[in-house]
Design a protein around this motif. Structure first.
Motif, PDB file in Angstrom:
ATOM      1  N   ILE A  29      40.550  39.507  46.411  1.00  0.00           N
ATOM      2  CA  ILE A  29      41.958  39.915  46.366  1.00  0.00           C
ATOM      3  C   ILE A  29      42.520  39.728  44.962  1.00  0.00           C
ATOM      4  O   ILE A  29      43.161  40.624  44.401  1.00  0.00           O
ATOM      5  CB  ILE A  29      42.784  39.111  47.384  1.00  0.00           C
ATOM      6  N   GLN A  30      42.271  38.553  44.378  1.00  0.00           N
ATOM      7  CA  GLN A  30      42.774  38.277  43.036  1.00  0.00           C
ATOM      8  C   GLN A  30      42.210  39.269  42.023  1.00  0.00           C
ATOM      9  O   GLN A  30      42.946  39.801  41.186  1.00  0.00           O
ATOM     10  CB  GLN A  30      42.425  36.846  42.614  1.00  0.00           C
ATOM     11  N   GLY A  31      40.911  39.525  42.103  1.00  0.00           N
ATOM     12  CA  GLY A  31      40.274  40.446  41.165  1.00  0.00           C
ATOM     13  C   GLY A  31      40.773  41.871  41.283  1.00  0.00           C
ATOM     14  O   GLY A  31      40.696  42.650  40.327  1.00  0.00           O
ATOM     15  N   SER A  32      41.322  42.219  42.460  1.00  0.00           N
ATOM     16  CA  SER A  32      41.768  43.580  42.704  1.00  0.00           C
ATOM     17  C   SER A  32      43.161  43.868  42.165  1.00  0.00           C
ATOM     18  O   SER A  32      43.552  45.039  42.059  1.00  0.00           O
ATOM     19  CB  SER A  32      41.748  43.884  44.214  1.00  0.00           C
TER      20      SER A  32
ATOM     21  N   SER B  32      36.277  46.051  44.428  1.00  0.00           N
ATOM     22  CA  SER B  32      37.371  45.434  43.689  1.00  0.00           C
ATOM     23  C   SER B  32      37.663  46.219  42.408  1.00  0.00           C
ATOM     24  O   SER B  32      38.827  46.436  42.047  1.00  0.00           O
ATOM     25  CB  SER B  32      37.034  43.982  43.354  1.00  0.00           C
ATOM     26  N   THR B  33      36.611  46.641  41.727  1.00  0.00           N
ATOM     27  CA  THR B  33      36.758  47.450  40.511  1.00  0.00           C
ATOM     28  C   THR B  33      37.433  48.784  40.812  1.00  0.00           C
ATOM     29  O   THR B  33      38.312  49.236  40.068  1.00  0.00           O
ATOM     30  CB  THR B  33      35.385  47.687  39.862  1.00  0.00           C
ATOM     31  N   LEU B  34      37.029  49.427  41.913  1.00  0.00           N
ATOM     32  CA  LEU B  34      37.626  50.701  42.318  1.00  0.00           C
ATOM     33  C   LEU B  34      39.123  50.545  42.588  1.00  0.00           C
ATOM     34  O   LEU B  34      39.941  51.366  42.153  1.00  0.00           O
ATOM     35  CB  LEU B  34      36.915  51.227  43.569  1.00  0.00           C
TER      36      LEU B  34
ATOM     37  N   GLN C 192      31.195  33.078  40.553  1.00  0.00           N
ATOM     38  CA  GLN C 192      30.278  34.119  40.103  1.00  0.00           C
ATOM     39  C   GLN C 192      30.795  35.504  40.461  1.00  0.00           C
ATOM     40  O   GLN C 192      30.692  36.433  39.667  1.00  0.00           O
ATOM     41  CB  GLN C 192      28.890  33.897  40.715  1.00  0.00           C
ATOM     42  N   LEU C 193      31.364  35.637  41.658  1.00  0.00           N
ATOM     43  CA  LEU C 193      31.957  36.912  42.033  1.00  0.00           C
ATOM     44  C   LEU C 193      33.124  37.241  41.097  1.00  0.00           C
ATOM     45  O   LEU C 193      33.283  38.385  40.658  1.00  0.00           O
ATOM     46  CB  LEU C 193      32.444  36.870  43.486  1.00  0.00           C
ATOM     47  N   ALA C 194      33.932  36.239  40.768  1.00  0.00           N
ATOM     48  CA  ALA C 194      35.050  36.446  39.837  1.00  0.00           C
ATOM     49  C   ALA C 194      34.541  36.930  38.485  1.00  0.00           C
ATOM     50  O   ALA C 194      35.115  37.852  37.883  1.00  0.00           O
ATOM     51  CB  ALA C 194      35.846  35.157  39.682  1.00  0.00           C
ATOM     52  N   ALA C 195      33.481  36.322  37.976  1.00  0.00           N
ATOM     53  CA  ALA C 195      32.901  36.727  36.693  1.00  0.00           C
ATOM     54  C   ALA C 195      32.374  38.156  36.757  1.00  0.00           C
ATOM     55  O   ALA C 195      32.544  38.942  35.823  1.00  0.00           O
ATOM     56  CB  ALA C 195      31.785  35.765  36.296  1.00  0.00           C
ATOM     57  N   ASN C 196      31.745  38.504  37.883  1.00  0.00           N
ATOM     58  CA  ASN C 196      31.203  39.851  38.038  1.00  0.00           C
ATOM     59  C   ASN C 196      32.314  40.903  38.041  1.00  0.00           C
ATOM     60  O   ASN C 196      32.181  41.969  37.439  1.00  0.00           O
ATOM     61  CB  ASN C 196      30.404  39.950  39.340  1.00  0.00           C
ATOM     62  N   ILE C 197      33.419  40.596  38.728  1.00  0.00           N
ATOM     63  CA  ILE C 197      34.537  41.542  38.789  1.00  0.00           C
ATOM     64  C   ILE C 197      35.130  41.742  37.401  1.00  0.00           C
ATOM     65  O   ILE C 197      35.474  42.870  37.006  1.00  0.00           O
ATOM     66  CB  ILE C 197      35.602  41.049  39.791  1.00  0.00           C
ATOM     67  N   ILE C 198      35.272  40.657  36.645  1.00  0.00           N
ATOM     68  CA  ILE C 198      35.800  40.762  35.279  1.00  0.00           C
ATOM     69  C   ILE C 198      34.902  41.654  34.432  1.00  0.00           C
ATOM     70  O   ILE C 198      35.376  42.521  33.684  1.00  0.00           O
ATOM     71  CB  ILE C 198      35.945  39.368  34.652  1.00  0.00           C
ATOM     72  N   LEU C 199      33.591  41.463  34.558  1.00  0.00           N
ATOM     73  CA  LEU C 199      32.639  42.260  33.775  1.00  0.00           C
ATOM     74  C   LEU C 199      32.729  43.737  34.131  1.00  0.00           C
ATOM     75  O   LEU C 199      32.841  44.596  33.247  1.00  0.00           O
ATOM     76  CB  LEU C 199      31.219  41.744  34.006  1.00  0.00           C
TER      77      LEU C 199
END
Length: 318
Positions: free
Chosen positions: A105-108, A235-237, A288-295
């Motif tokens: 949710i935060q990453g989105s 999340s990226t979408l 790790q999921l947070a880092a992946n979303i940022i990338l």
């Protein structure tokens, strides 16, 4: 077409250093020059000291009264308060792990507006655009942080039953929210720090992004990236396409145009903020999921931001 290339090159110049430092953190971790202890310590340092100082310095230096725009601020707040619960409602049916749900949710919704957004707004509209974009930081920082605390803390209570006490405590003691509250009087009344204090604050603020990005890179794991590719992809979408498309269209229908519409698009279309990793790690989310979303959002924003600005200019909306 040259307009699109120019916009793409400018966006690349902003995003490329971020991607480089994240990649450096990954490489240093693989070479064992940094370790998990460095990541934990630097994340804690950023969350408790350097990022709050950066937030304080950004807001306190702003002339709040000179750029006050209640309609622009109101649209951002209301639209965010509508779309974030909607993301939450949809995602909880597909993501069952509490540590993943809050991070998703935060990453989105949480964009890197303070770094990328302000730079692009300045490039598009000059000093007037930078002033108007900086005004939104007064709303962006507290609202994003309150919503992030709620997103990360409430799903973790599923096993023990809902409680409003813990989220309230998390919000009240969140260093970033405290920094905003301390900075607002400086911005409103035009107060300034003594020159020594201002210089010290600048030193601490300048530490924030390199430390956070190195920690993000060190936390990246290719196996984890494969395992969470579905979640980080969705999340990226949402972050780069669905949210900016819906909210920018809404802003246009509401009557915003020109500089205001362009700044709102940049605000909603920025890649996920590095601070989301720091907060996820501090609050027990899936770092790790947070880092992946940022990338993935950082890389994807090269195309989406450039394309969005190009079409808005092509259609004479900005």
């Amino acid at each position: 077409m040259s307009l699109y290339i120019d916009t793409l090159l400018f966006t690349s110049n902003i995003v490329a250093p971020i991607f480089f430092i994240v990649s450096l953190g990954y490489l240093l971790m693989r070479l064992r020059i940094i370790d998990q202890g460095f990541i934990d310590t630097s994340s804690r340092l950023v969350f408790t000291i350097t990022l709050p100082v950066l937030v304080f310095m950004s807001i306190s230096r702003m002339n709040f009264q000179a750029v006050f725009n209640p309609q622009l601020m109101g649209y951002f707040v209301v639209s965010t308060l509508i779309i974030v619960p909607f993301i939450w409602l949809i995602s909880r049916y597909f993501i069952k792990e509490p540590a993943d749900l809050g991070v998703f949710i935060q990453g989105s919704f949480r964009g890197n507006y303070g770094i990328i957004g302000l730079a692009i707004s300045f490039n598009m509209f000059g000093n007037s655009g930078l002033a108007l974009a900086s005004l939104l930081l007064v709303c962006v920082i507290p609202l994003y942080n309150v919503l992030s605390v709620l997103a990360l803390s409430l799903p973790m209570q599923q096993s023990s039953g809902p409680s409003i006490i813990r989220p309230i405590k998390e919000i009240a003691r969140n260093p970033l929210i405290i920094a905003v509250l301390l900075a607002l009087p400086f911005s409103y009344y035009g107060w300034g720090l003594p020159s020594v204090g201002d210089k010290i604050g600048t030193y601490f603020a300048n530490l924030t992004l390199p430390l956070a990005l190195l920690a993000i890179g060190g936390s990246l794991n290719l196996k984890s990236l494969r395992n969470t590719s579905g979640q980080s992809g969705w999340s990226t979408l949402i972050k780069l396409i669905i949210m900016p498309l819906i909210l920018t269209l809404g802003a246009w229908l509401y009557g915003f145009k020109g500089q205001e519409l362009g700044i709102l698009f940049v605000l909603f279309g920025c890649p996920t903020a590095a601070a989301s990793f720091i907060m996820a790690k501090a609050m027990g989310g899936n770092a790790q999921l947070a880092a992946n979303i940022i990338l993935t959002t950082t890389l994807g924003s090269l195309i989406t931001l450039s394309s969005g600005i190009y079409f808005l200019r092509l259609w004479n909306l900005i």
